[in-house]
Design an enzyme around this catalytic site. Structure first.
Site, PDB file in Angstrom:
ATOM      1  N   CYS A   1      64.837  53.248  56.786  1.00 45.12           N
ATOM      2  CA  CYS A   1      63.734  54.193  56.505  1.00 45.12           C
ATOM      3  C   CYS A   1      62.636  53.383  55.830  1.00 45.12           C
ATOM      4  CB  CYS A   1      64.213  55.344  55.630  1.00 45.12           C
ATOM      5  SG  CYS A   1      65.717  56.155  56.230  1.00 45.12           S
ATOM      6  N   ALA A   2      61.864  52.648  56.623  1.00 41.92           N
ATOM      7  CA  ALA A   2      61.060  51.540  56.098  1.00 41.92           C
ATOM      8  C   ALA A   2      59.692  51.928  55.559  1.00 41.92           C
ATOM      9  CB  ALA A   2      60.890  50.472  57.173  1.00 41.92           C
ATOM     10  N   ALA A   3      59.033  52.941  56.139  1.00 37.81           N
ATOM     11  CA  ALA A   3      57.662  53.253  55.726  1.00 37.81           C
ATOM     12  C   ALA A   3      57.631  53.655  54.249  1.00 37.81           C
ATOM     13  CB  ALA A   3      57.101  54.371  56.597  1.00 37.81           C
ATOM     14  N   PRO A   4      56.571  53.269  53.517  1.00 38.42           N
ATOM     15  CA  PRO A   4      55.323  52.647  53.995  1.00 38.42           C
ATOM     16  C   PRO A   4      55.380  51.139  54.199  1.00 38.42           C
ATOM     17  CG  PRO A   4      55.146  53.074  51.666  1.00 38.42           C
ATOM     18  CD  PRO A   4      56.471  53.656  52.098  1.00 38.42           C
ATOM     19  N   GLY A   5      56.463  50.452  53.806  1.00 38.72           N
ATOM     20  CA  GLY A   5      56.618  49.061  54.187  1.00 38.72           C
ATOM     21  C   GLY A   5      56.645  48.037  53.079  1.00 38.72           C
ATOM     22  N   SER A   6      56.566  48.441  51.823  1.00 36.97           N
ATOM     23  CA  SER A   6      56.556  47.452  50.737  1.00 36.97           C
ATOM     24  C   SER A   6      57.889  46.712  50.644  1.00 36.97           C
ATOM     25  CB  SER A   6      56.228  48.136  49.408  1.00 36.97           C
ATOM     26  OG  SER A   6      57.131  49.198  49.154  1.00 36.97           O
ATOM     27  N   LYS A   7      59.000  47.416  50.848  1.00 35.68           N
ATOM     28  CA  LYS A   7      60.308  46.748  50.817  1.00 35.68           C
ATOM     29  C   LYS A   7      60.500  45.885  52.053  1.00 35.68           C
ATOM     30  CE  LYS A   7      62.562  50.452  48.163  1.00 35.68           C
ATOM     31  NZ  LYS A   7      61.440  51.432  48.292  1.00 35.68           N
TER      32      LYS A   7
ATOM     33  N   ASP B   1      67.338  52.997  52.202  1.00 34.98           N
ATOM     34  CA  ASP B   1      66.519  53.684  51.205  1.00 34.98           C
ATOM     35  C   ASP B   1      66.145  55.044  51.788  1.00 34.98           C
ATOM     36  OD1 ASP B   1      65.077  53.622  48.652  1.00 34.98           O
ATOM     37  OD2 ASP B   1      63.279  53.637  49.879  1.00 34.98           O
TER      38      ASP B   1
ATOM     39  N   CYS C   1      64.810  57.258  45.176  1.00 37.40           N
ATOM     40  CA  CYS C   1      63.938  57.379  44.004  1.00 37.40           C
ATOM     41  C   CYS C   1      64.133  58.758  43.387  1.00 37.40           C
ATOM     42  CB  CYS C   1      62.483  57.135  44.372  1.00 37.40           C
ATOM     43  SG  CYS C   1      61.867  58.152  45.732  1.00 37.40           S
TER      44      CYS C   1
END
Length: 874
Positions: A198-204, A291, A344
């Site tokens: 679940c990648a968006a928005p992409g910081s990780k 995540d 989170c």
């Protein structure tokens, strides 16, 4: 273009959300505050709405819920809730693979740490900005200022502009501090295949790409890759926008539901293959970042609108989805691999309950790791061993307490017990008659004293809570004006304690290190997943998931688990965190029937399932296969997504290699892809690493199950120029230049610092205007078309210049009379500032020379004008 709502084109609105800033004003509503608002000249809104009020940073239900769950000790509650109501300090991370990361680190330490000392206004902070002690290499920084302070405080303007500019060009990433933690526990190596579910928005995802690109030899591509997935197309666009700053050829972006991420495996090829060969025929990952979508109440400090939206049912509505995503991640994980589950959220139903259910389903195949020795400077707290579930105002300590008609929503996996419940009809009916339900809108709970008893042998805390239901219900009727006298419930409700080592999970709470809240669990797969029955009791639950094709497919079989997406198109949607599915009107009638969990199947039936869901046989690429139209629509034709095509036009590839002098050791054939099937109309060519190439080949063989929205590194672009004198129709892309630069031998110029600065400043310079005569001559004699200009540091002889990833270079276009840079205005400005910091003395001298030459030219012009005037008068 039918179906406009499914457009893949990136829109400005996707990146610039027009959310009102809830931290703009203080929470006080006194008259002085109102006057300040109306008289503030810096207010961007000239006509403020007089009825507007900031979000209230309090929620009675929130406080009652987390107090009862024991998230923090009672003596820390006031400090915890006080910090939670304050704006979140800004944090950012330096891109360690960037060309100027050492310069940026020096600028932070030597410049901003000192210049911002006077701006400290937090009694808990000593430094205005400081490196996070737990992040390796001083690459992550914490500031003492919220985003609102950075925008409005004039003295912080220079620092704010620095953050915006460096973030835009990719030198830093603005990211919440606790959000940086999960990738660190993955223990990533450069040869790992990583899935970000679940990648968006992409910081990780950006952080994971940094990790695999940390190589000893710059300029080489790692053997690993990152597949970044997200369920929403627009969020995929945001993900692409974020990660393109990394300029990586080792990235694939996909658009799938995480719980149904497709399997790509060729069984006939994997049976006799081992090691690297087996990897080419099956899609499995060394590391998985899970995540998951969550209620997000750990982000209250940066999203205070959650205060008014929050309710206890939000976590209950997402629990089943989170379990499904985690189990899917484990199915895709290699034996010996590591998966990090994170949210989170602070809700144990979304955190410890999910981890416990994953461990129960996995049996001995998965281990919860104790990583307390890793990142020792990170302040974290152990996971909870016990918790309760709250549904419609009623505290539920055990699944036996769940009303019959609520069992379609509240599942056994939400409770600490690791047992699979099996209630007979008589026991269930008796319990139903004795249960009193309190409505979530008008109800309150009155929990009595909490008794802690320590077991001396196991040192496990057993918590028992006695709830006086009669008093609780009387409180409800007193508030609502109704009258009722329900009977007392005999005995006390025992809170269950999980037998799993959930204390190995990590909880990060805001007041420990002035951050947000986060939950992290590190899991290791030690053997293939075993067949364990799901902890479900409702047939309606299975029907909603639409996964099994028969009653026996509810087993967690590794092969069986990864097939649903192949049989069912993507029609599922995530449960909305703001609209939990706890409304009794939405419950199917069949949920009123109690259903026992089916026992594990014998091995012969298990083999039948594996054979039925066998991996596909390999198919040729580009061959005319006899496949039904329906199958093609599901597996090979993704609506609204451009196809991925290997670029194999030998004539164009040879012209590119010849024009730029790309050496034969750099592979182009088989590593170039486009998104257009017509080679004559290709606008962009992308370069992919060998690992991405292998995944792409596998995806073609299994019928294109992966819905790829983006991949690779943009390296060549078709040049739409009226000047047709160039021998090559494709120019170099700025994103791909660092990769190609060490292998280019033609169309390259080496400029002095002064000429290089002039190019960045004026963007187009005529050949006679270059300062260095040697550079002027070579630029004039260069072949027309795209070229590369590098900075010759120290004015070295040409034969002593070594080109590598650290060389400062820009893409230019050589015309008939001038040289123009093909770099954005922002990138050019940032590069000029980097040069001024790296070569301060030389830049000053160069500027003085330029000013003197300009003054001389101006004086000469004035003299000529005066002479002309005198001649005219005479």
């Amino acid at each position: 273009m039918g179906g406009g709502h499914k457009r893949g084109r990136t829109q400005r609105k996707h990146f610039k959300q027009s959310k009102e800033n809830v931290w703009k004003y203080k929470n006080g509503s006194d008259e002085a505050s109102k006057k300040t608002r109306s008289s503030d000249p810096s207010d961007e809104n000239p006509n403020p709405n007089p009825s507007w009020q900031p979000f209230a940073t309090q929620n009675t239900g929130f406080e009652e819920y987390y107090k009862a769950q024991g998230i923090v000790p009672e003596n820390e509650w006031e400090e915890f809730i006080c910090v939670l109501r304050k704006p979140l300090p800004a944090a950012f991370r330096i891109n360690s693979s960037g060309q100027f990361f050492r310069d940026i680190l020096s600028q932070l330490e030597d410049d901003f740490m000192k210049s911002l000392e006077a701006e400290i206004d937090n009694e808990n902070e000593i430094d205005a900005i400081r490196p996070l002690p737990w992040y390796p290499g001083k690459l992550a920084w914490h500031s003492n200022f919220s985003r609102m302070q950075l925008r409005k405080n004039q003295t912080l303007e220079r620092f704010h502009e620095f953050l915006k500019q460096e973030n835009e060009v990719g030198n830093i990433t603005r990211q919440e501090a606790v959000s940086m933690v999960p990738p660190l526990f993955l223990d990533v190596l450069p040869d790992h295949h990583i899935l970000d579910m679940c990648a968006a928005p992409g910081s990780k995802t950006f952080q994971l790409l940094e990790m695999i690109h940390q190589l000893d030899k710059p300029g080489l591509l790692p053997n690993g890759l990152v597949i970044a997935n997200d369920v929403d197309v627009q969020r995929c666009n945001l993900l692409i926008h974020q990660t393109k700053r990394m300029c990586s050829a080792n990235l694939i972006v996909t658009n799938h539901e995480a719980q149904h991420f497709p399997n790509c495996s060729l069984k006939s090829c994997t049976e006799n293959s081992t090691g690297e060969e087996a990897r080419k025929h099956t899609l499995q990952f060394d590391r998985v970042l899970c995540d998951v979508p969550c209620t997000g109440d750990g982000t209250l400090r940066k999203a205070p609108d959650i205060w008014r939206k929050w309710n206890a049912g939000m976590g209950n509505g997402l629990h089943r989805l989170q379990v499904d995503i985690a189990m899917r991640g484990l199915a895709l994980l290699k034996v010996g691999g590591r998966m990090v589950y994170s949210t989170c959220s602070m809700n144990p139903v979304e955190n410890e309950a999910v981890v416990a259910e994953v461990l129960r389903r996995s049996g001995d195949s998965v281990e919860l790791l104790d990583v307390s020795g890793e990142l020792p400077e990170l302040i974290r707290r152990p996971g909870l061993k016990t918790w309760k579930v709250r549904d419609r105002g009623l505290w539920l300590a055990s699944y036996r307490d769940v009303p019959r008609y609520r069992r379609g929503v509240i599942t056994p996996s939400m409770f600490p017990s690791d047992q699979c419940f099996k209630l007979d009809q008589t026991e269930h009916d008796n319990m139903q008659e004795e249960t009193v339900t309190i409505d979530a809108v008008t109800g309150t709970e009155n929990a009595s004293s909490l008794e802690l008893s320590h077991d001396g042998g196991n040192n496990v805390e057993t918590i028992e809570t006695a709830v006086d239901m009669k008093e609780a219900v009387s409180n409800v009727h007193e508030v609502s004006g109704m009258s009722s006298s329900p009977e007392d419930l005999d005995g006390e409700i025992k809170v269950e304690v999980s037998s799993y080592p959930l204390e190995c999970c990590m909880r990060i709470v805001p007041h420990d290190q002035n951050s947000g809240a986060f939950f992290i669990a590190v899991l290791k797969k030690i053997s293939p997943l075993q067949a364990v029955p799901e902890n479900q009791t409702s047939q309606s639950t299975k029907r909603k998931q639409k996964i099994p094709r028969n009653s026996n497919e509810n087993l967690e079989v590794e092969n069986a688990e990864i097939k649903p997406s192949e049989c069912i198109p993507d029609q599922h949607h995530h449960t909305s965190a703001e609209e939990p599915s706890n409304d009794s009107s939405k419950i199917d009638q069949s949920s009123l029937k109690t259903t026992d969990v089916e026992p594990a199947l014998p091995s012969n039936q298990l083999n039948d399932i594996e054979n039925e869901l066998e991996e596909v046989e390999p198919s040729g690429i580009g061959e005319n296969e006899k496949v039904s139209k329906g199958k093609l629509q599901i597996q090979g034709r993704w609506r609204g997504v451009d196809p991925v095509v290997f670029f194999q036009e030998k004539t164009i590839i040879d012209s590119i290699r010849s024009f730029y002098g790309i050496c034969e050791s750099f592979p182009l054939e088989g590593h170039l892809v486009t998104r257009n099937t017509d080679a004559n109309h290709v606008k962009r060519i992308y370069y992919i690493s060998k690992s991405v190439h292998d995944i792409l080949q596998l995806n073609f063989k299994v019928g294109q199950r992966l819905k790829i929205t983006s991949l690779g590194l943009k390296t060549f672009e078709r040049q739409a120029s009226k000047d047709c004198s160039s021998l090559c129709s494709f120019r170099l892309s700025s994103e791909g230049l660092p990769l190609l630069l060490p292998y280019i031998s033609k169309q390259i110029l080496h400029a002095s610092l002064l000429d290089f600065q002039h190019l960045l400043q004026y963007r187009t310079i005529k050949f006679p205007d270059f300062v260095n005569s040697d550079f002027r001559e070579k630029a004039t004699n260069l072949m027309p078309g795209c070229c590369v200009v590098t900075l010759n540091e120290g004015n070295k002889p040409i034969d002593e210049i070594l080109l590598d990833a650290s060389t400062i270079a820009i893409v230019c276009w050589k015309g008939k009379t001038n040289l123009s840079i093909m770099v954005s205005q922002l990138d050019a400005q940032e590069l000029r500032e980097r040069l001024s910091l790296r070569f301060p003395s030389e830049v000053t001298i160069s500027e003085d020379k330029e000013n003197n030459s300009n003054s001389e030219a101006e004086a000469k012009k004035i003299s000529v004008d005066n002479e002309s005037t005198d001649d005219f008068r005479s």
